[in-house]
Design a protein around this motif. Structure first.
Motif, PDB file in Angstrom:
ATOM      1  N   ILE A   1      -8.401  -5.618   5.323  1.00  0.00           N
ATOM      2  CA  ILE A   1      -8.313  -7.078   5.249  1.00  0.00           C
ATOM      3  C   ILE A   1      -6.883  -7.582   5.452  1.00  0.00           C
ATOM      4  O   ILE A   1      -6.663  -8.673   5.975  1.00  0.00           O
ATOM      5  CB  ILE A   1      -8.865  -7.613   3.902  1.00  0.00           C
TER       6      ILE A   1
ATOM      7  N   LEU B   1     -15.830  -1.218  -4.775  1.00  0.00           N
ATOM      8  CA  LEU B   1     -15.007  -1.597  -3.630  1.00  0.00           C
ATOM      9  C   LEU B   1     -14.830  -3.103  -3.549  1.00  0.00           C
ATOM     10  O   LEU B   1     -13.725  -3.603  -3.269  1.00  0.00           O
ATOM     11  CB  LEU B   1     -15.641  -1.081  -2.332  1.00  0.00           C
ATOM     12  N   LEU B   2     -15.902  -3.847  -3.791  1.00  0.00           N
ATOM     13  CA  LEU B   2     -15.839  -5.300  -3.722  1.00  0.00           C
ATOM     14  C   LEU B   2     -14.904  -5.860  -4.790  1.00  0.00           C
ATOM     15  O   LEU B   2     -14.059  -6.725  -4.503  1.00  0.00           O
ATOM     16  CB  LEU B   2     -17.238  -5.893  -3.880  1.00  0.00           C
TER      17      LEU B   2
ATOM     18  N   SER C   1     -11.300  -4.944  -3.942  1.00  0.00           N
ATOM     19  CA  SER C   1     -10.836  -5.715  -2.780  1.00  0.00           C
ATOM     20  C   SER C   1     -10.444  -7.125  -3.188  1.00  0.00           C
ATOM     21  O   SER C   1      -9.389  -7.643  -2.770  1.00  0.00           O
ATOM     22  CB  SER C   1     -11.925  -5.755  -1.708  1.00  0.00           C
ATOM     23  N   TYR C   2     -11.258  -7.764  -4.029  1.00  0.00           N
ATOM     24  CA  TYR C   2     -10.935  -9.123  -4.484  1.00  0.00           C
ATOM     25  C   TYR C   2      -9.726  -9.120  -5.418  1.00  0.00           C
ATOM     26  O   TYR C   2      -8.929 -10.067  -5.412  1.00  0.00           O
ATOM     27  CB  TYR C   2     -12.147  -9.765  -5.152  1.00  0.00           C
TER      28      TYR C   2
ATOM     29  N   TYR D   1       0.819  -1.207   0.000  1.00  0.00           N
ATOM     30  CA  TYR D   1       0.000   0.000   0.000  1.00  0.00           C
ATOM     31  C   TYR D   1       0.859   1.265   0.000  1.00  0.00           C
ATOM     32  O   TYR D   1       0.320   2.372  -0.128  1.00  0.00           O
ATOM     33  CB  TYR D   1      -0.921   0.014   1.219  1.00  0.00           C
TER      34      TYR D   1
ATOM     35  N   LEU E   1     -18.438  -7.617   0.983  1.00  0.00           N
ATOM     36  CA  LEU E   1     -17.586  -6.422   1.072  1.00  0.00           C
ATOM     37  C   LEU E   1     -17.076  -6.228   2.488  1.00  0.00           C
ATOM     38  O   LEU E   1     -15.919  -5.853   2.694  1.00  0.00           O
ATOM     39  CB  LEU E   1     -18.372  -5.195   0.609  1.00  0.00           C
TER      40      LEU E   1
ATOM     41  N   TYR F   1     -10.285 -11.610   8.506  1.00  0.00           N
ATOM     42  CA  TYR F   1     -11.662 -11.831   8.066  1.00  0.00           C
ATOM     43  C   TYR F   1     -12.339 -12.959   8.827  1.00  0.00           C
ATOM     44  O   TYR F   1     -13.569 -13.028   8.888  1.00  0.00           O
ATOM     45  CB  TYR F   1     -11.774 -11.994   6.540  1.00  0.00           C
TER      46      TYR F   1
ATOM     47  N   SER G   1     -14.116  -8.465   2.884  1.00  0.00           N
ATOM     48  CA  SER G   1     -12.991  -8.264   1.954  1.00  0.00           C
ATOM     49  C   SER G   1     -12.518  -6.820   1.861  1.00  0.00           C
ATOM     50  O   SER G   1     -11.557  -6.551   1.133  1.00  0.00           O
ATOM     51  CB  SER G   1     -13.396  -8.737   0.554  1.00  0.00           C
ATOM     52  N   PHE G   2     -13.145  -5.878   2.558  1.00  0.00           N
ATOM     53  CA  PHE G   2     -12.841  -4.445   2.455  1.00  0.00           C
ATOM     54  C   PHE G   2     -11.332  -4.225   2.471  1.00  0.00           C
ATOM     55  O   PHE G   2     -10.664  -4.492   3.470  1.00  0.00           O
ATOM     56  CB  PHE G   2     -13.513  -3.713   3.602  1.00  0.00           C
ATOM     57  N   PHE G   3     -10.775  -3.760   1.355  1.00  0.00           N
ATOM     58  CA  PHE G   3      -9.325  -3.835   1.159  1.00  0.00           C
ATOM     59  C   PHE G   3      -8.486  -3.017   2.144  1.00  0.00           C
ATOM     60  O   PHE G   3      -7.358  -3.431   2.461  1.00  0.00           O
ATOM     61  CB  PHE G   3      -8.954  -3.499  -0.300  1.00  0.00           C
TER      62      PHE G   3
ATOM     63  N   SER H   1      -8.381 -15.394  -3.284  1.00  0.00           N
ATOM     64  CA  SER H   1      -9.702 -14.821  -3.574  1.00  0.00           C
ATOM     65  C   SER H   1     -10.773 -15.907  -3.595  1.00  0.00           C
ATOM     66  O   SER H   1     -11.893 -15.713  -3.093  1.00  0.00           O
ATOM     67  CB  SER H   1      -9.682 -14.087  -4.923  1.00  0.00           C
TER      68      SER H   1
END
Length: 466
Positions: free
Chosen positions: A162, A33-34, A37-38, A3, A154, A128, A157-159, A49
């Protein structure tokens, strides 16, 4: 993908523009977002994933059954919790327990050969899993209804959270997903301040501390003096705080820019006057999760003094095991458990806060040194490495120190640490005084200086390993 990397920064800017281009449709924002995130989870491995999606489907099924079957809701909850724990145990702890069980079978002369299987630990599985447990319990307690499946997906998995937390509670986070009114960027000055602090903490200060003091001293402890070894312990305590709190600052800032709030995870932990207070200030989302989902269900402090101490030890041992499948993490958790039990015994027979009442500074110093001692097991790759470090601490009294100056610097930092209490708020206030058209130049200058001073290479997020 880190990040803190340039690649992530550029991709996030593009995503940020697309995301807020869909401001009038929160549902579309959720889909974006989903998907992102994946994709981020899949960037480590597409299998991660897939595992996350299958796990999401299974846990969602249990939540539906809990809500639909009032008579058997508790049974479905227990079954769902067992599936969550078994899934975590298989992926994260299979190798550790396979070796231990195989040694036990060999010792008992049992003709059992456990299969040697290499298990990849899915990224973010610890976090998670905890998120999903909070969801199942909240559905059982009727704190919230069964969520829309894609909202729940979501949530898991919210990036921003997570990879390494903070740990979100379903009852607090799902309502932020399931909104009908357009979202807004939350506290932009705070968000940018947190992003800047994150880069400074992780990329610059944490990297320098690790490069100059932590890595060389922990790599060859037998070659260093007692003063140097203390520097190594102090430096690692500083590094892990800078690294983890910096990561929390980073993802909290990202979440605010996306219109979400994450829980507070740090509150100046090294100002703590005892271990109980330390766990109120350090990794707050984890300590509260352990309190609410392990310690209190075990009985908490409701079943007598002795049972309370047993519950404390169990909770801290599980905390250690959660951090990693290794004997060193179990010892780390046990050290914290023993420390809290001793503190409780002292409070019971010598009076509440018996050290703090006499000398707050002494209480803080004792707490700091005990925490640094426990970090030795946390940072050591094996128990033998920790034993080597302890051996050097007790034997290398006559070796000339190489880092005496660093020892004094760390002492000054420790004494000045209380002055950082309002640093974030002060920085936010200064930003609000700068004209908006100058702000990009200020950010660029700070980032350039940080990158210029920082050591080469991309730092790792320590808690991403857990």
């Amino acid at each position: 993908m880190s990040y803190l990397s340039i690649e992530f920064c550029l991709l996030f800017i593009a995503f940020f523009a697309l995301y807020w281009g869909c401001r009038l449709s929160p549902k579309t924002q959720n889909i974006l977002l989903l998907v992102v995130s994946y994709l981020i989870v899949g960037s480590y491995s597409w299998r991660f994933s897939l595992i996350l999606f299958i796990y999401t489907c299974v846990i969602y099924f249990f939540s539906v059954m809990i809500a639909a079957s009032e008579r058997h809701a508790k049974r479905w909850l227990i079954l769902g919790l067992c599936v969550s724990v078994i899934n975590l145990a298989l992926f994260k702890y299979f190798d550790f327990f396979r070796y231990e069980l195989q040694d036990l079978f060999n010792l008992l002369d049992l003709p059992i050969l456990l299969p040697a299987i290499t298990v990849l630990i899915p990224i973010g599985i610890s976090f998670y899993t905890f998120h999903s447990i909070s969801y199942l319990v909240s559905v059982k307690k009727q704190e919230l209804p069964v969520a829309n499946f894609w909202d729940f997906a979501l949530f898991l998995s919210f990036f921003p959270s997570i990879i390494a937390g903070p740990i979100n509670r379903a009852k607090d986070f799902l309502p932020q997903i399931n909104v009908n009114q357009p979202r807004e960027i939350l506290e932009p000055f705070r968000a940018f301040t947190l992003l800047i602090l994150a880069v400074i903490k992780v990329y610059c200060l944490g990297g320098l501390v690790n490069e100059h003091w932590v890595t060389p001293i922990f790599a060859n402890p037998l070659e260093f003096s007692v003063v140097d070894l203390l520097v190594g312990l102090y430096a690692y305590a500083i590094q892990i705080y800078l690294n983890f709190s910096g990561y929390t600052d980073l993802v909290t800032g990202i979440a605010l820019l996306l219109g979400f709030r994450l829980p507070i995870n740090f509150n100046l932990p090294y100002l703590s006057l005892n271990l109980r207070e330390f766990w109120v200030r350090w990794h707050i989302s984890l300590s509260r999760w352990i309190r609410d989902y392990i310690y209190i269900p075990l009985g908490g402090s409701r079943r007598g003094f002795i049972r309370t101490q047993i519950n404390v030890m169990l909770a801290m041992l599980l905390s250690g095991l959660w951090h990693g499948a290794g004997i060193n993490f179990i010892i780390w958790g046990a050290c914290h458990g023993i420390g809290i039990v001793v503190l409780n015994i002292g409070d019971r027979y010598l009076g509440q806060g018996w050290i703090t009442a006499r000398s707050p500074l002494m209480a803080r110093l004792l707490t700091w040194h005990y925490i640094c001692f426990t970090w030795l097991f946390f940072n050591s790759e094996s128990l033998s490495d920790a034993v080597d470090y302890l051996t050097a601490l007790t034997h290398n009294l006559l070796i000339e120190p190489h880092h005496a100056g660093a020892f004094l610097v760390i002492c000054v930092i420790y004494l000045a640490y209380p002055m950082c209490k309002n640093l974030t708020e002060w920085f936010i206030l200064q930003l609000t005084k700068i004209p908006n058209y100058y702000l990009p130049l200020v950010f660029i200058l700070i980032l350039w200086l940080t990158i210029y001073i920082a050591p080469s290479g991309m730092p790792n997020f320590i808690y991403a390993n857990f």
